[in-house]
Design an enzyme around this catalytic site. Structure first.
Site, PDB file in Angstrom:
ATOM      1  N   ARG A 107     -26.213  -2.158   5.408  1.00 57.09           N
ATOM      2  CA  ARG A 107     -25.991  -3.571   5.116  1.00 57.09           C
ATOM      3  C   ARG A 107     -26.540  -4.475   6.222  1.00 57.09           C
ATOM      4  O   ARG A 107     -26.830  -5.639   5.990  1.00 57.09           O
ATOM      5  CB  ARG A 107     -24.483  -3.786   4.952  1.00 57.09           C
ATOM      6  CG  ARG A 107     -24.159  -5.162   4.558  1.00 57.09           C
ATOM      7  CD  ARG A 107     -22.776  -5.253   3.984  1.00 57.09           C
ATOM      8  NE  ARG A 107     -22.739  -4.825   2.599  1.00 57.09           N
ATOM      9  CZ  ARG A 107     -21.686  -4.944   1.812  1.00 57.09           C
ATOM     10  NH1 ARG A 107     -20.586  -5.454   2.289  1.00 57.09           N
ATOM     11  NH2 ARG A 107     -21.718  -4.558   0.567  1.00 57.09           N
ATOM     12  N   LYS A 154       0.854  -1.198   0.000  1.00 55.39           N
ATOM     13  CA  LYS A 154       0.000   0.000   0.000  1.00 55.39           C
ATOM     14  C   LYS A 154       0.887   1.244   0.000  1.00 55.39           C
ATOM     15  O   LYS A 154       1.903   1.282   0.690  1.00 55.39           O
ATOM     16  CB  LYS A 154      -0.904  -0.012   1.238  1.00 55.39           C
ATOM     17  CG  LYS A 154      -2.377  -0.123   0.885  1.00 55.39           C
ATOM     18  CD  LYS A 154      -3.283  -0.168   2.075  1.00 55.39           C
ATOM     19  CE  LYS A 154      -4.618   0.461   1.724  1.00 55.39           C
ATOM     20  NZ  LYS A 154      -5.696   0.152   2.635  1.00 55.39           N
ATOM     21  N   GLU A 203     -20.361  -5.781   8.887  1.00 48.95           N
ATOM     22  CA  GLU A 203     -21.348  -5.001   9.637  1.00 48.95           C
ATOM     23  C   GLU A 203     -22.456  -5.885  10.199  1.00 48.95           C
ATOM     24  O   GLU A 203     -22.925  -5.671  11.317  1.00 48.95           O
ATOM     25  CB  GLU A 203     -21.932  -3.903   8.742  1.00 48.95           C
ATOM     26  CG  GLU A 203     -20.968  -2.760   8.409  1.00 48.95           C
ATOM     27  CD  GLU A 203     -19.978  -3.062   7.300  1.00 48.95           C
ATOM     28  OE1 GLU A 203     -20.091  -4.137   6.666  1.00 48.95           O
ATOM     29  OE2 GLU A 203     -19.072  -2.245   7.053  1.00 48.95           O
TER      30      GLU A 203
HETATM   31  C1  LIG Z   1     -19.418  -2.450   3.601  1.00 50.56           C
HETATM   32  C2  LIG Z   1     -18.242  -1.525   3.763  1.00 50.56           C
HETATM   33  N1  LIG Z   1     -17.722  -1.321   4.990  1.00 50.56           N
HETATM   34  C3  LIG Z   1     -16.652  -0.496   5.143  1.00 50.56           C
HETATM   35  C4  LIG Z   1     -16.092   0.123   4.066  1.00 50.56           C
HETATM   36  C5  LIG Z   1     -14.954   1.119   4.259  1.00 50.56           C
HETATM   37  N2  LIG Z   1     -13.728   0.674   3.558  1.00 50.56           N
HETATM   38  C6  LIG Z   1     -13.357   1.200   2.393  1.00 50.56           C
HETATM   39  S1  LIG Z   1     -11.962   0.538   1.806  1.00 50.56           S
HETATM   40  C7  LIG Z   1     -11.813  -0.461   3.146  1.00 50.56           C
HETATM   41  C8  LIG Z   1     -10.651  -1.381   3.257  1.00 50.56           C
HETATM   42  C9  LIG Z   1     -10.583  -2.289   2.098  1.00 50.56           C
HETATM   43  O1  LIG Z   1      -9.437  -3.070   2.229  1.00 50.56           O
HETATM   44  P1  LIG Z   1      -8.948  -3.909   0.992  1.00 50.56           P
HETATM   45  O2  LIG Z   1     -10.102  -4.532   0.318  1.00 50.56           O
HETATM   46  O3  LIG Z   1      -7.868  -4.794   1.453  1.00 50.56           O
HETATM   47  O4  LIG Z   1      -8.389  -2.825  -0.010  1.00 50.56           O
HETATM   48  P2  LIG Z   1      -7.043  -1.943   0.111  1.00 50.56           P
HETATM   49  O5  LIG Z   1      -7.510  -0.576   0.494  1.00 50.56           O
HETATM   50  O6  LIG Z   1      -6.165  -2.562   1.121  1.00 50.56           O
HETATM   51  O7  LIG Z   1      -6.471  -1.950  -1.244  1.00 50.56           O
HETATM   52  C10 LIG Z   1     -12.856  -0.262   4.042  1.00 50.56           C
HETATM   53  C11 LIG Z   1     -13.012  -0.924   5.328  1.00 50.56           C
HETATM   54  C12 LIG Z   1     -16.678  -0.116   2.801  1.00 50.56           C
HETATM   55  N3  LIG Z   1     -16.215   0.480   1.699  1.00 50.56           N
HETATM   56  N4  LIG Z   1     -17.728  -0.949   2.681  1.00 50.56           N
END
Ligand SMILES: Cc1ncc(C[n+]2csc(CCOP(=O)(O)OP(=O)(O)O)c2C)c(N)n1
Length: 629
Positions: free
Chosen positions: A395, A282, A367
């Site tokens: 959700r 990242k 969630e």
């Molecule tokens: C249902 C839901 N809950 C929380 C989020 C907030 N959120 C956005 S990106 C993320 C992390 C995603 O991690 P990953 O899939 O590993 O992607 P990375 O950012 O590490 O590339 C979260 C928790 C979301 N987008 N959707």
């Protein structure tokens, strides 16, 4: 000096480049992303980590004929840049500019709108099934992060993917991070797969060697568990996926464009579901983001040289006041526990997690589970505070209804980012919660006018013997002084802030603009009593009915969808009490797809700022056929 990026407008242009030039292009794309995000804000860390992988994907596949689906979608900047939106990229996340997430309305290359996590696998499977039914012939690729793989929906999809074994490619972008460090058993398993540091070629080599000596596995297994584990890890990587019926390939070095192209080309020929486990970093290519990927997950504008935020407003955010309040209360009450669904920092619970690690639970992007987990805790004597952004709690609606409210379980739900949310667009707007929370039996719903009142509401919510939700906006508070000692607000009690003849009932963030508008309207001969409603449910019926005398006006204002919301609740009360002589107006948002941009711009568009309230109300009085005395 002319750049490679200057020549790239569509994915076809990438296919003319050598791998060496693709790597040079990756550097140029990173520079553009850093530059634009430093000015507009945005999801920096995830996008910098995805540059090489995205270029490899567009090099190998033929979008938009082949369908690439981005889970969450916050990592799609490179995709936008190489699919005809390089010039508009400077308008990223700005009002009338480019959306920060995939958007079908924006481009034929965006085949599925995302924003909420863990949906890509299901959508990809649907597309793959449709393709085969129509006897079409395109590839379907779902790109999903390890954080998003903590979401239950992704596992529901995997369950079916492994069952019907449709041809589809899952690219797992593994960087050990959700927004914060990733959590959970699956995350541990993925890191275990990577920890061997056998990247694909080495492993395949080892596999073919061992196959040549057929008897070797069995005796070795007898040596014990540790050896068995080592064998599994070396010779049967990704065994969980394989046993679910999904071919596992990896781990792959996710910044080696050469390896990525080779593996993706191979995956294209596989006739079934295949998961490619790519390891990325990242924030790759920008030191401050590499060192602090969490801070730059969703960055506000910053100085490129130092990485320092350009936001000099020192006022505390609602989230930080919320987190501090829960922490202070938890110091005195050991039954208080805090739960987040992958947002320890965004929800302001970081300090709590450090101070009370044994009473803090990050459940991942889960969630629905968070809500039921809290129910179990509450039914056994604990006082859970569940902090979830308004948009993401959608959700878990069935859990709120079926598991929490039908049993009237005392849990506090803190809905951060409620109301209009800037920059991220329609998928992130927190404008539905008043409607959906109000329709839950037993649920108490509150909204504070400022961060000081938020403290009192959290304290109150923890003392009510019912399920309680407190909704509050994103960003900085009003900068008001914070009371040290917290009082319980009597259930349903509103606050009269300005005397007047007719009633102007404002909720949460609408209270201050309502006050300002009412002061101005006074000079126009319109006399409004301004009441800070505090409660959507139960309503302060007494104050409403006292003002609701024949011929008088009642106006409501809320930062949420007006149909079925707070205003509707007041209207229902007036109808129930047969106050048919009342002139009534509810102010809020129409039900539509909202834009992105600055909060002020969006509020202005919907006439929810002070000026908008003033004009709407003045106009309303002008059109009244029978004027109040
Ligand atoms: C249902 C839901 N809950 C929380 C989020 C907030 N959120 C956005 S990106 C993320 C992390 C995603 O991690 P990953 O899939 O590993 O992607 P990375 O950012 O590490 O590339 C979260 C928790 C979301 N987008 N959707």
């Amino acid at each position: 000096m002319s750049k490679i990026l200057d020549e790239i407008n569509k994915p076809e242009d990438l296919k003319k480049l050598s791998v060496k030039n693709l790597s040079k292009l990756a550097r140029e794309v990173r520079t553009l992303i850093i530059d634009v995000v430093s000015k507009n804000g945005g999801h920096l860390s995830s996008n910098l980590g995805m540059v090489d992988l995205t270029l490899a994907l567009h090099y190998v596949f033929d979008a938009p004929h082949d369908k690439i689906i981005w889970d969450v979608g916050h990592q799609c900047y490179t995709h936008k840049i190489v699919t005809g939106r390089k010039e508009e990229f400077r308008t990223l996340r700005q009002f009338d500019g480019l959306c920060g997430f995939p958007c079908r309305e924006e481009s034929e290359y965006d085949v599925y709108n995302t924003g909420h996590a863990s949906t890509a696998l299901s959508a990809a499977l649907g597309m793959a099934v449709a393709r085969d039914k129509k006897k079409d012939n395109f590839n379907v690729v779902a790109v999903v992060g390890d954080g998003s793989l903590t979401g239950g929906v992704a596992w529901e999809a995997l369950n079916q993917i492994g069952h019907i074994r449709e041809r589809l490619i899952i690219v797992l972008n593994y960087n050990e991070m959700s927004i914060s460090e990733n959590v959970g058993a699956m995350s541990k398993y993925l890191s275990y797969l990577v920890s061997g540091r056998y990247y694909l070629r080495l492993k395949d080599l080892a596999k073919s060697i061992i196959r040549a000596i057929p008897a070797v596995g069995e005796p070795m297994i007898k040596v014990g568990r540790a050896v068995e584990e080592a064998i599994k890890k070396t010779f049967f990587p990704g065994v969980v996926f394989e046993e679910l019926g999904v071919r596992y390939v990896g781990p792959i070095q996710g910044h080696s464009i050469r390896s990525l192209i080779d593996v993706l080309e191979e995956a294209k020929t596989y006739n079934g579901p295949i998961l490619i486990h790519c390891v990325t970093q990242k924030g790759r290519g920008y030191r401050p983001a590499e060192n602090n990927p969490e801070k730059f997950h969703s960055a506000s504008p910053f100085n490129i040289q130092t990485g320092e935020s350009l936001d000099k407003n020192q006022r505390p955010t609602y989230s930080s006041i919320f987190g501090q309040t829960v922490l202070n209360i938890a110091k005195k009450d050991e039954k208080v526990v805090a739960i987040t669904a992958a947002m320890p920092d965004g929800t302001g619970l970081k300090s709590f997690s450090h101070q009370f690690p044994e009473r803090f639970f990050d459940v991942g992007i889960a969630e629905q589970h968070a809500v039921d987990f809290a129910t179990g805790l509450a039914l056994n004597g604990f006082k859970p505070v569940v902090a979830i952004y308004s948009t993401f709690l959608q959700r878990a609606y069935d859990q709120l209804y079926h598991d929490v409210c039908l049993m009237d379980v005392p849990i506090v739900f803190a809905l951060d980012r409620a109301g209009i949310v800037p920059d991220d667009g329609p998928t992130h707007q927190g404008v539905n919660d008043i409607v959906y929370l109000r329709h839950l039996p037993n649920m108490i719903v509150m909204a504070p006018k400022n961060e000081n009142e938020l403290q009192h509401m959290i304290k109150s919510a923890l003392s009510y013997p019912h399920t309680t939700a407190v909704r509050f906006p994103k960003g900085k508070g009003q900068g008001v002084p914070l009371d040290k000692s917290l009082e319980e607000i009597p259930l349903s009690k509103s606050e009269l802030l300005k005397e007047g003849e007719d009633l102007f009932l404002a909720l949460g963030s609408m209270v201050y603009p309502a006050l300002e508008a009412a002061e101005r309207l006074e000079k126009e001969g319109i006399s409004l009593a301004v009441v800070n409603a505090r409660f959507v449910k139960p309503l302060d019926e007494k104050i409403i009915l006292d003002y609701a005398q024949p011929g008088r006006v009642v106006i409501t204002a809320e930062e949420g969808v007006v149909a079925g919301g707070f205003g509707t609740a007041v209207r229902e009360l007036l109808d129930r009490e047969k106050r048919f002589d009342i002139k009534f107006k509810s102010i809020g948002l129409p039900l539509e797809i909202y834009p992105w941009g600055k909060v002020e711009q969006i509020k202005k568009k919907y006439f929810l700022d002070e000026e908008g309230l003033f004009n709407q109300i003045k106009d309303f009085y002008k059109k009244l056929t029978i004027r109040p005395k």
